[in-house]
Design an enzyme around this catalytic site. Structure first.
Site, PDB file in Angstrom:
ATOM      1  N   CYS A   2       5.255   2.826   2.160  1.00 53.91           N
ATOM      2  CA  CYS A   2       4.609   3.963   2.791  1.00 53.91           C
ATOM      3  C   CYS A   2       3.566   4.556   1.844  1.00 53.91           C
ATOM      4  O   CYS A   2       3.799   4.694   0.652  1.00 53.91           O
ATOM      5  CB  CYS A   2       5.579   5.058   3.205  1.00 53.91           C
ATOM      6  N   ARG A  27       0.512  -0.439   1.212  1.00 53.07           N
ATOM      7  CA  ARG A  27       1.895   0.007   1.011  1.00 53.07           C
ATOM      8  C   ARG A  27       2.733  -0.084   2.280  1.00 53.07           C
ATOM      9  O   ARG A  27       3.956   0.062   2.233  1.00 53.07           O
ATOM     10  CB  ARG A  27       1.914   1.459   0.506  1.00 53.07           C
ATOM     11  N   TRP A  75       5.784   1.983   6.393  1.00 49.43           N
ATOM     12  CA  TRP A  75       6.564   0.725   6.399  1.00 49.43           C
ATOM     13  C   TRP A  75       7.950   1.135   6.885  1.00 49.43           C
ATOM     14  O   TRP A  75       8.671   1.850   6.189  1.00 49.43           O
ATOM     15  CB  TRP A  75       6.613   0.138   4.986  1.00 49.43           C
ATOM     16  N   ASN A 101       8.154   9.144   2.123  1.00 48.85           N
ATOM     17  CA  ASN A 101       8.336   7.754   1.674  1.00 48.85           C
ATOM     18  C   ASN A 101       9.725   7.681   1.056  1.00 48.85           C
ATOM     19  O   ASN A 101      10.069   8.526   0.238  1.00 48.85           O
ATOM     20  CB  ASN A 101       7.256   7.427   0.624  1.00 48.85           C
ATOM     21  N   GLY A 102      10.516   6.695   1.454  1.00 51.36           N
ATOM     22  CA  GLY A 102      11.862   6.567   0.884  1.00 51.36           C
ATOM     23  C   GLY A 102      12.906   6.581   1.982  1.00 51.36           C
ATOM     24  O   GLY A 102      12.602   6.342   3.157  1.00 51.36           O
ATOM     25  N   GLU A 484       6.999 -19.911  -7.336  1.00 53.34           N
ATOM     26  CA  GLU A 484       5.906 -18.973  -7.037  1.00 53.34           C
ATOM     27  C   GLU A 484       4.989 -19.545  -5.952  1.00 53.34           C
ATOM     28  O   GLU A 484       4.562 -18.831  -5.047  1.00 53.34           O
ATOM     29  CB  GLU A 484       5.142 -18.666  -8.335  1.00 53.34           C
ATOM     30  N   LYS A 488       4.367 -17.699  -2.361  1.00 48.38           N
ATOM     31  CA  LYS A 488       3.025 -17.357  -1.846  1.00 48.38           C
ATOM     32  C   LYS A 488       2.829 -17.923  -0.441  1.00 48.38           C
ATOM     33  O   LYS A 488       2.301 -17.267   0.435  1.00 48.38           O
ATOM     34  CB  LYS A 488       1.924 -17.905  -2.759  1.00 48.38           C
ATOM     35  N   GLU A 491       5.001 -15.967   2.201  1.00 47.72           N
ATOM     36  CA  GLU A 491       4.575 -14.615   2.548  1.00 47.72           C
ATOM     37  C   GLU A 491       3.215 -14.587   3.220  1.00 47.72           C
ATOM     38  O   GLU A 491       2.948 -13.686   4.017  1.00 47.72           O
ATOM     39  CB  GLU A 491       4.610 -13.679   1.329  1.00 47.72           C
ATOM     40  N   HIS A 507      20.316 -33.984  -5.809  1.00 47.64           N
ATOM     41  CA  HIS A 507      21.611 -33.346  -5.560  1.00 47.64           C
ATOM     42  C   HIS A 507      21.626 -32.650  -4.194  1.00 47.64           C
ATOM     43  O   HIS A 507      22.456 -31.772  -3.964  1.00 47.64           O
ATOM     44  CB  HIS A 507      21.940 -32.370  -6.690  1.00 47.64           C
ATOM     45  N   LYS A 610       3.523  -3.649  -0.389  1.00 47.25           N
ATOM     46  CA  LYS A 610       3.294  -4.050  -1.782  1.00 47.25           C
ATOM     47  C   LYS A 610       4.268  -3.405  -2.745  1.00 47.25           C
ATOM     48  O   LYS A 610       4.729  -4.029  -3.684  1.00 47.25           O
ATOM     49  CB  LYS A 610       1.865  -3.705  -2.187  1.00 47.25           C
TER      50      LYS A 610
HETATM   51  C1  F6R Z   1       4.843 -11.446  -4.045  1.00 48.94           C
HETATM   52  C2  F6R Z   1       4.952 -10.063  -4.481  1.00 48.94           C
HETATM   53  C3  F6R Z   1       6.306  -9.498  -4.654  1.00 48.94           C
HETATM   54  C4  F6R Z   1       6.350  -8.599  -5.904  1.00 48.94           C
HETATM   55  C5  F6R Z   1       7.714  -7.896  -6.004  1.00 48.94           C
HETATM   56  C6  F6R Z   1       7.806  -7.042  -7.263  1.00 48.94           C
HETATM   57  O1  F6R Z   1       3.515 -11.853  -3.950  1.00 48.94           O
HETATM   58  O2  F6R Z   1       3.975  -9.406  -4.676  1.00 48.94           O
HETATM   59  O3  F6R Z   1       7.279 -10.485  -4.728  1.00 48.94           O
HETATM   60  O4  F6R Z   1       6.119  -9.389  -7.024  1.00 48.94           O
HETATM   61  O5  F6R Z   1       7.880  -7.093  -4.888  1.00 48.94           O
HETATM   62  O6  F6R Z   1       6.821  -6.062  -7.284  1.00 48.94           O
HETATM   63  P1  F6R Z   1       6.470  -5.293  -8.616  1.00 48.94           P
HETATM   64  O7  F6R Z   1       5.855  -6.280  -9.561  1.00 48.94           O
HETATM   65  O8  F6R Z   1       5.511  -4.228  -8.203  1.00 48.94           O
HETATM   66  O9  F6R Z   1       7.751  -4.746  -9.168  1.00 48.94           O
END
Ligand code: F6R
Length: 615
Positions: A2, A27, A75, A101-102, A484, A488, A491, A507, A610
């Site tokens: 949010c 956000r 969100w 937010n929360g 990773e 990517k 998501e 395995h 994010k």
């Molecule tokens: C993936 C991504 C998330 C963040 C995770 C941690 O692309 O962005 O997996 O890496 O939510 O976020 P931070 O680094 O802000 O603690």
């Protein structure tokens, strides 16, 4: 999660708030709303969907002009993304507006109490109770900040609240517990926001709000108190990022811009941390060398992409310092009663500095007596503030939800921490540290070189747009890179993507291989640990023999992979431990292009936010 903006000043509050929300939309983006106080009345509007829906609504149903206001981009936690659940929430008189937010954990009890007292609650959210409580408390106290303090003392959970009341047209109040809120200090105007990006076009002067604090904003002043009303000491700071850093700068997506910024981000993160002799000078690491020399265990906690950086850091820390190191998902950490004491160094990695799981993990670690070092990209955020020391990554603002440049700079910061530990503890001699640091300094150029050669990767991604599954394999540092790459792709492209340790394949996961299944393999350097290289070449042959379409990421000059690669992506030669800094880049480009080819929102993938400020 949010995004929140509050404003009081001489400008149109609506214009300031909407511009701020645009910068915070990363956000959360399932609904948005605004409220302004104008002529002693409150006017508000809100709409499900992205901010653009709200903007359209404001054209057809404009709000009266006012210079005090607030806004929210959501969100969803409690209640789906509908108009009714969007923020702001109002009390029954329509004179109080609150954004949040929360999660308010005791909202059901409060809701029942309010219903008993005759309040009508219209949404399914936990937030709405705060608007009603605030209206009641304001009626009793006659002061909005005091009313907010009284409300906060009744709330359980994590929350940032920002509110306005039509009776006090030049006041915005805010409160924070376990959820971010920063103050922007202007001239004759002041701002509140979840993140400085919302106001850096107006001011770069900011104040961090501490835990359990309430702020009252007027045009000419900012007053901060604790929830108990006691005056609070605040820390003012200057925001280094400028407004253009949070713009797309000609790119179609923030993600593309952020991928392209990686060489600079890597170089900036090294800047000023190496002296003329090649030794590391990490002045920010305020943990005394005597304490670091006593450390007998390192534990890294992080989530998502930052966790993948932590998995790579473990290999570097153990290799360069010989201290045992574990990397843990922050969300699991404190629930398994981890063994920690004064000799444990906990490294918390977080781009946003607000991730709730990571914050809770570091609090747990400090309660057990461990020292916590944060690696963070966001000045003024909660995780560095609550840590014993912080090493900032200098990636600049990362706006796209999928993390790219933050990941590379987290890696650089992790290498620096590992080398610094080695330097302080004498497991690495000065010239050895200097040699690795020189190699690190060359990496920015290597990342640039990778970026120059990405067109075939884009073409390949487009050709795979109709696939359902892509697998990723790696060994050693290549394994977290594979994780990773898969993250990517999940998501951004919403595809089934999984990363495996290549040796684990037989395995179980090898059963997934079928004709034409794309499998990306990250190949270690043949020069370093050649045994690793040879093993993975065998793995490539095994999957190809079963019909997989192999996409091989391998160092320039590695001829052994050529016969088994259906697609070959070349990366510059680097030392084994540093390879993730170059090997990850094609995977970012691959995911971004696949998402575009599939018509997905690159910067704002579905269901994500994010900054994950709820557990
Ligand atoms: C993936 C991504 C998330 C963040 C995770 C941690 O692309 O962005 O997996 O890496 O939510 O976020 P931070 O680094 O802000 O603690």
């Amino acid at each position: 999660m949010c995004g929140i903006v509050g404003y009081v000043g001489a400008q149109s509050a609506l214009d300031v708030v909407i511009a701020g929300l645009k910068r915070l939309e990363y956000r959360g983006y399932d609904s948005a709303g605004v409220a302004v106080v104008a002529d002693g009345e409150l006017a508000s509007t809100k709409k499900a969907g992205k901010l653009v829906n709200l903007e359209k609504q404001l054209v057809s149903h404009p709000l009266p002009p006012g210079s005090t206001g607030l806004g929210h981009t959501r969100w969803a936690t409690h209640g789906g993304p509908t108009d009714a659940n969007a923020h702001p929430h109002l009390d029954n008189t329509g004179r109080v507006a609150v954004v949040h937010n929360g999660i308010i954990e005791n909202f059901a009890v409060l809701r029942a109490e309010l219903a008993d007292r005759g309040h009508r609650l219209d949404s399914e959210t936990d937030t709405e109770v705060t608007a009603h409580l605030l209206a009641e408390e304001y009626a009793a106290a006659g002061d909005l900040a005091e009313a907010m303090r009284r409300v906060c003392r009744r709330l359980e959970g994590a929350f940032t609240l920002v509110a306005v009341h039509a009776d006090v047209p030049d006041v915005v109040v805010g409160a924070r517990r376990n959820s971010p809120l920063v103050v922007g200090v202007g001239e004759g105007e002041n701002f509140l926001a979840s993140d400085v990006a919302a106001f850096i076009a107006h001011t770069r002067s900011a104040i961090e709000l501490g835990q359990d604090q309430v702020v009252e904003l007027r045009r000419d002043g900012v007053t901060v108190t604790g929830f108990d009303g006691s005056p609070a000491e605040v820390r003012a700071y200057h925001v280094d990022w400028d407004a253009s850093a949070a713009e797309k700068g000609g790119y179609d997506y923030f993600m593309l811009k952020e991928i392209a910024e990686q060489p600079k981000a890597v170089a900036d993160t090294l800047l000023g941390r190496i002296d003329a002799s090649g030794s590391l000078t990490l002045d920010e690491v305020r943990i005394p060398a005597s304490v670091l020399r006593e450390v007998d265990k390192v534990v890294i906690v992080a989530c998502g992409t930052a966790y993948h950086a932590g998995l790579i850091a473990k290999l570097a820390i153990e290799h360069w310092t010989r201290i045992p190191c574990e990397t843990e998902l922050a969300s699991e950490f404190r629930y398994r009663d981890p063994i920690l004491d004064q000799r444990t160094l906990v490294v918390a990695i977080s781009q946003s500095g607000e991730t709730m799981d990571t914050l809770m993990a570091l609090r747990h670690a400090r309660e057990q007596g461990a020292k916590v070092l944060a690696i963070c990209n966001t000045n003024g955020s909660t995780i560095p503030r609550e840590s014993d020391a912080v090493l900032y990554t200098h990636a600049g603002p990362e706006v796209a939800v999928a993390s790219t440049k933050a990941f590379l700079t987290q890696l650089v910061a992790c290498y620096l921490v590992a080398l610094y530990l080695g330097q302080v503890r004498g497991t690495k001699w000065g010239d050895e540290v200097g040699a690795v640091v020189r190699e690190l300094s060359d990496i920015a150029g290597a990342v640039d070189a990778v970026l120059e050669t990405m067109e075939p990767v884009r073409a390949l991604a487009r050709s795979l747009a109709d696939k359902n599954t892509v697998l990723f394999l790696g060994r050693h540092v290549g394994y977290p890179v594979a994780l990773e790459g898969a993250l990517k792709l999940k998501e951004l492209a919403y595809m089934h993507a999984e990363g495996f340790a290549a040796g684990e394949l037989k395995h179980g996961p090898i059963a997934l291989i079928e004709k034409d299944l794309p499998v990306v393999v990250v190949v270690p350097s043949p020069r370093g640990r050649s045994v690793l290289h040879d093993k993975i070449v065998s793995n490539i042959q095994e999957i190809r023999a079963r019909g997989a379409r192999t996409i091989v990421i391998a160092e320039e000059g590695d001829q052994a992979v050529v016969p088994y690669a259906d697609h070959l992506v070349r990366i510059p030669a680097t030392p084994t431990l540093l390879q993730p800094l170059v090997a990850t880049v094609p995977l970012q480009v691959f995911a971004c292009e696949l998402a575009t080819a599939r018509g997905n929102e690159v910067d704002q993938p579905r269901n994500l936010a994010k900054s994950v400020t709820v557990e």
